[in-house]
Design a protein around this motif. Structure first.
Motif, short mmCIF file in Angstrom:
data_model
loop_
_atom_site.label_atom_id
_atom_site.label_comp_id
_atom_site.label_asym_id
_atom_site.label_seq_id
_atom_site.Cartn_x
_atom_site.Cartn_y
_atom_site.Cartn_z
N ASP A 117 -5.00 -0.74 2.97
CA ASP A 117 -3.79 -0.80 2.30
C ASP A 117 -3.57 0.80 2.32
O ASP A 117 -2.38 0.78 2.65
N TYR A 118 -4.38 1.61 2.72
CA TYR A 118 -4.49 3.00 1.68
C TYR A 118 -3.28 3.75 3.06
O TYR A 118 -4.30 3.62 4.66
N ALA A 119 -2.75 4.43 2.97
CA ALA A 119 -1.51 4.86 4.27
C ALA A 119 -3.03 6.40 4.42
O ALA A 119 -3.31 6.95 3.48
N SER A 120 -2.75 6.47 5.08
CA SER A 120 -3.61 7.78 6.41
C SER A 120 -3.27 9.40 5.10
O SER A 120 -3.99 10.13 4.59
N ASP A 131 -2.02 5.30 10.89
CA ASP A 131 -1.23 4.44 9.49
C ASP A 131 -2.80 4.15 8.45
O ASP A 131 -2.27 4.95 7.92
N HIS A 132 -3.58 3.86 8.72
CA HIS A 132 -4.05 3.14 6.55
C HIS A 132 -5.39 3.86 7.07
O HIS A 132 -6.32 4.03 8.64
#
Length: 206
Positions: A149-152, A174-175
């Motif tokens: 769930d971590y954004a890049s 995105d992630h």
């Protein structure tokens, strides 16, 4: 002549229905028995049975489950035909899609894609042709990944996160995508964590 196909026809007609279903992010698939005719998997349907695709399931794992399902469905089909309980119906004209044979290039990862699409590519091309990328001059095969769930954030597509995390995290559109298992060309398969600690950061896949 009766045939069996590893999709819910008319979806994914062709040689690689399991691979393409996973690569397209399908949440369910199944098997179909049908009469063979001149067209590619276009014959009248006898029976269909569906099953769910697990979020991290690979093509090899799904093929195994579909083979077990298919064995029971073909027996039910033959029994139903013998007893006159099954009547063939024409395939619908809507919902048609094709699943051509894969090539090695189908496994090439574009890190500019969303993480879920890359995850599905890894799952759908396992075991062949396998998802692959480059690290410098070396080809690296990606065996298994995990969505996060971590954004890049500050990591660009293909860039590898810091070793302090003890997780091989890669930037995408995105992630962050975690690589659990991978294999450098000519080497043995290794865990993402062990691979990470052997790198001299910063580096990036391409």
């Amino acid at each position: 002549t009766i045939n069996i196909h590893a999709s819910l026809l008319p979806a994914y007609r062709g040689a690689a229905p399991v691979n393409w279903a996973i690569m397209h992010g399908a949440e369910s698939t199944g098997v179909s028995t049908f009469f063979i005719e001149r067209g590619l998997d276009t014959g009248d349907i006898l029976m269909m049975q569906s099953l769910s695709i697990e979020p991290d399931e690979t093509a090899a794992e799904l093929e195994h489950r579909l083979a077990e399902l298919g064995a029971s469905v073909i027996l039910e089909t033959l029994d139903g035909l013998e007893k006159g309980l099954i009547h063939a119906v024409a395939q619908p004209q809507t919902g048609v899609s094709l699943a051509p044979s894969l090539t090695r290039e189908n496994g090439h990862i574009n890190w500019d894609m969303p993480s879920k699409e890359i995850h599905n590519l890894v799952r759908g091309t396992m075991p062949w042709p396998g998802a692959w990328t480059h690290l410098g001059d070396h080809r690296v095969k990606i065996h298994r990944t995990l969505l996060t769930d971590y954004a890049s954030g500050v990591l660009g597509p293909g860039e590898i996160g810091p070793s302090e995390t003890n997780r091989l995290l890669i930037g995408t559109k995105d992630h962050l995508l975690e690589i659990l298992e991978l294999q450098r060309e000519g080497k043995s398969k290794t865990s993402g964590r062990d691979f990470l600690h052997a790198l001299h950061l910063p580096v990036a896949f391409c």
